[in-house]
Write a protein that holds these residues in place. Sequence first.
Motif, short mmCIF file in Angstrom:
data_model
loop_
_atom_site.label_atom_id
_atom_site.label_comp_id
_atom_site.label_asym_id
_atom_site.label_seq_id
_atom_site.Cartn_x
_atom_site.Cartn_y
_atom_site.Cartn_z
N GLN A 139 -23.12 -39.55 55.49
CA GLN A 139 -22.16 -40.54 54.57
C GLN A 139 -22.69 -40.70 53.06
N GLU A 170 -18.83 -34.11 58.62
CA GLU A 170 -20.00 -34.73 59.51
C GLU A 170 -21.26 -33.89 59.96
N LYS A 221 -18.24 -43.87 59.58
CA LYS A 221 -17.77 -44.48 58.68
C LYS A 221 -17.54 -44.11 56.74
N VAL A 222 -16.27 -43.82 56.59
CA VAL A 222 -16.24 -43.79 55.07
C VAL A 222 -16.65 -44.14 54.03
N THR A 260 -11.40 -36.79 56.32
CA THR A 260 -11.16 -38.01 56.99
C THR A 260 -10.22 -38.13 57.79
N ASN A 319 -11.10 -48.43 52.77
CA ASN A 319 -11.18 -47.37 54.04
C ASN A 319 -11.18 -48.04 55.29
N LYS A 372 -11.11 -45.72 59.49
CA LYS A 372 -11.53 -44.37 58.75
C LYS A 372 -12.89 -43.51 59.20
N HIS A 429 -5.80 -40.18 52.59
CA HIS A 429 -6.61 -39.30 54.05
C HIS A 429 -8.14 -38.44 52.71
N ILE A 465 -15.20 -39.61 58.90
CA ILE A 465 -15.50 -38.65 58.32
C ILE A 465 -15.46 -37.58 59.03
N TYR A 466 -14.74 -36.46 59.59
CA TYR A 466 -13.82 -35.59 60.58
C TYR A 466 -15.08 -35.11 60.44
#
Length: 675
Positions: free
Chosen positions: A108, A258, A242-243, A234, A248, A251, A190, A253-254
């Motif tokens: 994050q 990450e 979590k974003v 995302t 958000n 959603k 996104h 983080i892809y």
Amino acid sequence: MKNNTKYLVTAALPYANNYIHIGHVAGAYLSPDIYVRYRKLKNDDVIFISGSDEHGTAIEMASIIEKITPQEIIDRYHFSNKKAFEDLGIQFDIFSRTSSDIHHKTAQEFFLNLYNKNILVKRSDKQLYSEKEKRFLADRFITGTCPVCGYEEARGDECENCGSNLSPSELINPRSKITGDIPVEKETTHYYFPLGNYQEKLSEWIFSKTDWKSNVINYCKGWFKAGLRDRAITRDLDWGVKVPVEGNDGKVIYVWFEAPIGYISMTKELFIKRNEPDKWKEYWCNKDSRLIHFIGKDNIVFHSIVFPSMLMAHGDFNLPHNIPANEFLNIGGEKFSKSRGNGILVKDIVKEFEPDVIRYTIATNFPESKDSEFTWKDLQSKNNNELAAILGNFINRTVVFAKSKFCNIIPGDKSLDNSDTEILNQFKESAASVSAFYDNFRFRDALSETMNAVRSANKYFNDSEPWKLIRDNKERCEAVIYTCLELCHSIAVLISPVLPFTADKILKILNKDKSDFNWEKIGERVLKSGTELGESLILFPQIEDSQIEKLISESTDSTAVKKTEMPENVIELEDFKKVNLKIAKVIECEKVAKSKKLFKLKLKIGDTEKQIVSGIAEFYNPEDLIGKLIVVVDNLKPSKLMGIDSHGMLLAAKTDGQLKVITVDGEINDGAVVN
Ligand SMILES: [Zn+2]
């Protein structure tokens, strides 16, 4: 003497939805373990980092299918894989997991760093949403008809039938894989990482690397040629990090963004555990630290392009010093693939054989520059003909001699002569050559040089003829056996990066502690005459044919070792003749509007012209194809792709993730029949 260079060695984060098999070990785990063990013997400052990659749709999907929580899925694979690595002697300084709090926090922070610098791009687009499930459906949660080949069960990210990469919006008749619900398009917002902005800097950086492996450089060239694009970082999903920006909800983080940050968070975690919470920075930020990523070739793009561009954007961290990627290890010609599940699992093979025998067989077959093969017969032969016949034999004949002729005591060194100094010096030279190979990530060469040193020890034993000296010149015989015992110690150090368990056994046999167990002591005298030796033991018991035959028959049952056997889907010549293959000349080629994958091609086939649509646009520029002679299926039932008529199909093959169109050798007229 310790130099200032620090080594931060990482091994690819295994995805926690499957068990580790020996193909993974050959690709990304055994070579860094050997490398790190070697560095530690040189007293280098090195840490070895890895852990489970535990987020993403595949894990969420597996949990839905098995009707258990994602946590239960990742616990199962994380702990099993951690133990499998331990059993094989893969000795990480830390093997952690991306589900940890510290990883969520670190990922994050990384995201926010780029967000606060306005590097990330925010973009709205329409994605598939299930009203019934009240959520957006990520690519793997959608199934539908493939726009390229017409396969009806294609996934939202890939068609398993024709291998095309897809996006969910390209599927015909998409539906939810879980409930069958027909999704609607709904707007969602996104964040994207502008990868394309880093292409110039990246290519300059990569092409300055003269010592990198050519497979890595060539792979990058392919990506640069195609052009780097913005990538969404995302997605709408529950399971993940979590974003960290308000507004958000729902959603995460892809995972591609990450997961590699896991290398950073796991380094932090290691030093928190060592009560030096700031020390991780010395490895990630100091200029004299070298970040080395060990990976299999399927991970090259993420480690040589994606992660470095993220690191460039962030700015605080070192870029990789090297990425010694391996090719694939095959079994009977079959790629070890997680998704196909046809590998030999580490948790199973360690029940059959000593870990060092497995390590040695894999290391002699490392797929360093091309794919290589693993077979049970080879493992048997490596054990019986190399480990037992060369290494085990030298240690055994030496200690057996000492036991029977010198009461199991290290004999005197009064009558040493030139031949003793010579063989010890030869070991010093071998150690230097092996070092040079390890420094350049040439593990197979290092191992073969190591075994040559052991062969020279056997030669020294034979040439000195201690069995004659014991009668004619006992004092000289003592010196020879003393020297052989010193060589046993040198061999223990020299082989220990590859054969750590055997090295420990040799020390026990010598009744020697680890005080001289380092690289500079290879070829040195470290033993004391008069010391009692430990118990002797057979280091490498013979592996019998019966044991190997049992494994071969089991693996042909379950894992498809099918070199000369009939394929399952045999067809008659009649069937093949139904397909009209013809040579065609490409006269026009253009991209289909709004499609990333599709080209519309006009072909001349003898005196007819026809139009086809083909999913190769990601791999070619239109002008690359115009004028080329290609092979087409001329009598395929016409279909419509993105609303455009297609009257045939061109032949292409997939290699290293790239589709290549099949072309012809020499002058052939278009319209010629292929058979
Ligand atoms: Zn398809």
